[in-house]
Write a protein that holds these residues in place. Structure first.
Motif, PDB file in Angstrom:
ATOM      1  N   VAL A  57       4.191  50.140 -25.450  1.00 41.97           N
ATOM      2  CA  VAL A  57       4.330  51.153 -24.392  1.00 41.97           C
ATOM      3  C   VAL A  57       5.784  51.654 -24.341  1.00 41.97           C
ATOM      4  O   VAL A  57       6.038  52.859 -24.192  1.00 41.97           O
ATOM      5  CB  VAL A  57       3.890  50.562 -23.035  1.00 41.97           C
ATOM      6  N   VAL A  70      -3.461  50.313 -12.554  1.00 44.63           N
ATOM      7  CA  VAL A  70      -4.494  49.745 -13.434  1.00 44.63           C
ATOM      8  C   VAL A  70      -5.247  48.634 -12.702  1.00 44.63           C
ATOM      9  O   VAL A  70      -6.484  48.602 -12.690  1.00 44.63           O
ATOM     10  CB  VAL A  70      -3.844  49.179 -14.723  1.00 44.63           C
ATOM     11  N   LEU A  85      -6.874  53.300 -19.202  1.00 48.10           N
ATOM     12  CA  LEU A  85      -5.758  52.421 -19.572  1.00 48.10           C
ATOM     13  C   LEU A  85      -6.159  50.953 -19.370  1.00 48.10           C
ATOM     14  O   LEU A  85      -5.764  50.078 -20.161  1.00 48.10           O
ATOM     15  CB  LEU A  85      -4.513  52.773 -18.730  1.00 48.10           C
ATOM     16  N   HIS A  95      -7.247  48.746 -22.151  1.00 45.35           N
ATOM     17  CA  HIS A  95      -6.260  48.184 -23.105  1.00 45.35           C
ATOM     18  C   HIS A  95      -5.501  47.007 -22.504  1.00 45.35           C
ATOM     19  O   HIS A  95      -4.737  46.354 -23.198  1.00 45.35           O
ATOM     20  CB  HIS A  95      -5.221  49.255 -23.482  1.00 45.35           C
ATOM     21  N   TYR A  96      -5.615  46.809 -21.196  1.00 41.08           N
ATOM     22  CA  TYR A  96      -4.789  45.810 -20.510  1.00 41.08           C
ATOM     23  C   TYR A  96      -5.581  44.508 -20.324  1.00 41.08           C
ATOM     24  O   TYR A  96      -6.528  44.481 -19.506  1.00 41.08           O
ATOM     25  CB  TYR A  96      -4.349  46.349 -19.131  1.00 41.08           C
ATOM     26  N   MET A 144      -4.075  53.411 -26.855  1.00 38.23           N
ATOM     27  CA  MET A 144      -3.370  52.925 -25.651  1.00 38.23           C
ATOM     28  C   MET A 144      -2.237  53.869 -25.220  1.00 38.23           C
ATOM     29  O   MET A 144      -2.082  54.182 -24.039  1.00 38.23           O
ATOM     30  CB  MET A 144      -2.809  51.524 -25.879  1.00 38.23           C
ATOM     31  N   ASP A 196      -3.572  56.917 -23.570  1.00 39.84           N
ATOM     32  CA  ASP A 196      -4.128  56.616 -22.249  1.00 39.84           C
ATOM     33  C   ASP A 196      -3.032  56.261 -21.246  1.00 39.84           C
ATOM     34  O   ASP A 196      -3.152  56.554 -20.052  1.00 39.84           O
ATOM     35  CB  ASP A 196      -5.170  55.494 -22.351  1.00 39.84           C
ATOM     36  N   PHE A 197      -1.974  55.654 -21.732  1.00 42.22           N
ATOM     37  CA  PHE A 197      -0.844  55.345 -20.848  1.00 42.22           C
ATOM     38  C   PHE A 197      -0.237  56.656 -20.347  1.00 42.22           C
ATOM     39  O   PHE A 197      -0.021  56.855 -19.144  1.00 42.22           O
ATOM     40  CB  PHE A 197       0.218  54.526 -21.603  1.00 42.22           C
ATOM     41  N   THR A 233      -2.367  58.419 -17.846  1.00 36.61           N
ATOM     42  CA  THR A 233      -2.322  57.750 -16.531  1.00 36.61           C
ATOM     43  C   THR A 233      -1.050  58.143 -15.789  1.00 36.61           C
ATOM     44  O   THR A 233      -1.077  58.439 -14.588  1.00 36.61           O
ATOM     45  CB  THR A 233      -2.400  56.213 -16.718  1.00 36.61           C
TER      46      THR A 233
END
Ligand SMILES: C[S@@+](CC[C@H](N)C(=O)[O-])C[C@H]1O[C@@H](n2cnc3c(N)ncnc32)[C@H](O)[C@@H]1O
Length: 364
Positions: free
Chosen positions: A48, A90, A98, A101-102, A113, A116-117, A120
């Motif tokens: 990230v 999240v 997201l 992926h977490y 990811m 999607d991060f 978000t």
């Protein structure tokens, strides 16, 4: 105490003086945090942050959020404030793409990811802009293992411990004696304790025999968390790195302990609170002022006031009312655990520890 206390100035702006790096720009700052996350085992946050390092040089929501904070003191941990704020969304179930992926939300990091991060962040940019101003509220239970060796040594001197923790967050490390520690066939703590450290020390281990008697368990924080509430648990979880599942297990265990073992955490500014507590010596106890990963959040003046209050209490310390200062703060090769004891004022390096606790190299 109630209400928001006056703070002891901005977080430290003289990072080098307390062993922190001083990056030149935002990309370098994110790079330092990326390196730390990667080396402590969070491949997810490393990925990230790789994305963020690229995005802070281009127009978009990540740059819009982070650039206004480019000159925040390094010690205020901008990257962790940002990542914690996203993680909270999240965990609240408001970012399902997201969340996939977490691991903290049941997901597994996948190829989309980064995309999607960013989506978000884009969707919640106003909320994130507000939350990024909140301080980091990591209450890392693993640090209890780093502090346990010196605390047990103090307890074996035969007096009850009066624990005063500054920057206590939810006070989870104030309950350190309710966790279990095991080393080379020896142990301290109940066998069924919900938090258990197995061989947290590499190489030599400290003497982990008791007994331990706690006379007082008190802390202060500028923004205390009640770990027994859903809101408190959410805040605490949001600051744990999403793929470090062992830390979530420990946190859940410590919350269980917190429900059974009371500890008062006052809303107060650290130096002022310590001075007020230490003005009241307690005979027959060892007064222990302790903190872990807190100094970087105090200003230079705040740190000076804190050490001044301790030195003053050290001068007043007596054989039947000793004072100890136990701290775990950034050093050259990891977090250094140091202990100063009065009367006398002897200072010892007790351990070199990971920032979240184990592995710990005991040198005490
Ligand atoms: C990184 S967290 C560490 C929490 C805890 N000591 C631990 O090791 O798990 C830093 C804590 O210091 C608190 N803090 C920062 N500045 C403070 C101040 N001036 N007075 C009291 N607490 C402060 C924050 O609110 C936060 O809970």
């Amino acid at each position: 105490m109630s209400g928001q206390p006056p703070l002891s100035g901005a977080p430290s702006d003289d990072a080098a003086a307390i062993g922190l790096p001083h990056p030149r720009d935002l990309a370098e700052l994110l790079g330092v945090q990326r390196h730390a996350c990667n080396s402590i085992g969070s491949a997810l946050y490393a990925r990230v942050l790789d994305l963020c390092i690229v995005r802070v040089d281009r127009d978009g929501p990540i740059r819009d959020l982070l650039l206004p904070h480019e000159h925040d003191p390094f010690g205020s941990a901008l990257a962790l404030r940002f990542l914690g704020a996203v993680h909270r969304i999240v965990l609240e179930g408001r970012a399902p793409e997201l969340a996939a992926h977490y691991p903290s939300a049941g997901g597994t990091p996948g190829p989309t990811m980064e995309q999607d991060f960013e989506a978000t962040v884009h969707a919640h940019v106003d909320e994130l802009a507000r939350r990024i101003d909140d301080g980091v509220q990591t209450n890392e239970v693993g640090r209890s293992a780093s502090l346990a060796g010196p605390l047990l040594e103090l307890a074996r001197q035969g007096r009850p411990l009066r624990l005063l923790e500054v920057g206590s967050s939810a006070g989870l490390n104030l309950r350190w004696d309710h966790y279990r520690y095991e080393a080379g066939g020896r142990s301290f703590g109940a066998p069924d304790a919900p938090v258990r450290f197995v061989d947290p020390w590499v190489g030599a281990a400290p003497d982990i025999s008791g007994p331990v008697e706690i006379a007082e368990r008190q802390g202060c924080d500028r923004s205390p968390i009640d770990a027994t509430t859903d809101e408190g648990r959410l805040t605490l979880r949001s600051f744990v790195w999403p793929d470090l599942t062992e830390r979530f297990r420990r946190l859940d265990g410590a919350i269980e302990v917190a429900k059974a073992v009371p500890a008062v955490v006052d809303r107060a500014d650290a130096p002022e609170w310590v001075a007020a507590q230490l003005a009241r010596p307690v005979a027959g106890c060892t007064t222990v002022v302790m903190h872990s990963i807190v100094l970087q959040y105090l200003s230079k003046e705040g740190r000076r006031a804190l050490t001044g209050a301790l030195a003053e209490a050290g001068r007043r310390a007596a054989e039947d009312a000793p004072v100890a200062w136990l701290r775990m703060e950034p050093g050259r090769d990891g977090a250094e655990v140091r202990l100063t004891s009065w009367p006398g004022g002897e200072e010892r390096l007790m351990a070199i520890s990971g920032y979240h606790g184990p592995p710990i190299r005991w040198v005490g």
